[in-house]
Design an enzyme around this catalytic site. Structure first.
Site: not given
Length: 211
Positions: A92, A95
Site C-alpha cells: 500500500c 502505508c
C-alpha cells in the site's frame, strides 16, 4: 479488484488483494529533572524489570511486528500500559508513506534507544499476509493504514466493530503524521512527549551494559 487510495493519500482501501536485539526493560518509568540539549530534552529514566522475550524478538525499527501466531501472546505479556496497533498492507502506497512517521514515534517507546520504554507498545500487522486475514477481519479493517489504541489486554482474543456502542479499543482517525500521532498519544496519556526527546548518556550506557 482494484486498489484505491483517497486523494490525500492518507488511506488505502482494503478491497485490493495482496499486490538489535532490542531492549524493552521497564514496566515503569520515572522522570527526573530534565536538561536541554540543543532543541532536544535530555531525560533520565529509572530502569526496572525486563520485557517479554516475545516482544524483544519482534521489535523492528521501534515497532513490534505481529501476526496471528504471536498477536495475543505479545499483547498479553507486555508490561506496557497502552498498546497501539497499526493494520497495514506492505504493498500500500499510503502505508509506505506513513511507515517512517510511525517508526519515528515508535522509537520513543520501543527498542534499544527508547526514551520512554515500557509505557506504550507500538505494533503492526500486515493484512496483506494471508495468515493474518482472519485477524484483520476481526478488527473490521476497511482501509490502510488503520490505527487502534487501547489497553493491551483488551486486544487479546478480541475484535472491533464500527457500530460498536462501547469499546475499550479506539480508532485513531487523525494520526497519519509523526506530529499528529504523538499529539494524539499525549492527549490520551496526559503527557508531553516530544519527537526530539532523547535519552541521557548515562542511561544509554546502563542500557547497553544490560544487553
Amino acid at each position: 479488484m482494484v486498489f484505491q487510495a483517497d486523494p490525500s493519500n492518507t488511506f488505502s482501501s482494503r478491497e485490493a488483494g495482496s499486490p538489535k536485539q532490542t531492549l524493552q526493560r521497564t514496566k515503569a518509568l520515572s522522570r527526573r529533572p530534565e536538561s536541554r540539549y540543543g532543541n532536544s530534552r535530555l531525560l533520565t529514566v529509572t530502569i526496572s524489570s525486563p520485557g517479554s522475550p516475545l516482544i524483544l524478538r519482534a521489535v523492528n525499527n521501534g515497532t513490534v511486528d505481529l501476526n496471528v501466531t504471536n498477536f495475543d501472546a505479545v499483547l498479553r505479556e507486555t508490561p506496557a500500559t497502552y498498546a497501539l496497533v497499526e493494520f497495514f498492507a506492505h504493498w500500500c502506497p499510503a502505508c509506505r508513506n506513513f511507515k517512517p512517521h510511525y517508526e519515528k514515534v515508535a522509537r520513543l517507546f520501543n527498542g534499544p534507544d527508547a526514551v520512554y520504554p515500557g509505557m506504550l507498545l507500538m505494533t503492526r500487522v500486515d493484512c496483506a499476509s494471508k495468515i493474518n486475514t482472519k485477524l484483520c477481519d476481526n478488527f473490521s479493517v476497511s482501509h490502510y493504514p488503520m490505527l487502534f489504541w487501547g489497553p493491551p489486554s483488551k486486544f487479546v482474543s478480541a475484535g472491533w466493530e464500527p457500530k460498536q456502542e462501547k469499546s475499550d479499543i479506539q480508532v485513531i482517525d487523525n494520526g497519519h503524521t509523526a506530529d499528529r500521532l504523538l499529539s494524539w498519544i499525549n492527549k490520551q496519556m496526559g503527557s508531553s512527549f516530544g519527537l526530539e526527546d532523547r535519552i541521557s548518556r548515562n542511561v544509554a550506557q546502563a542500557l547497553s551494559s544490560l544487553k
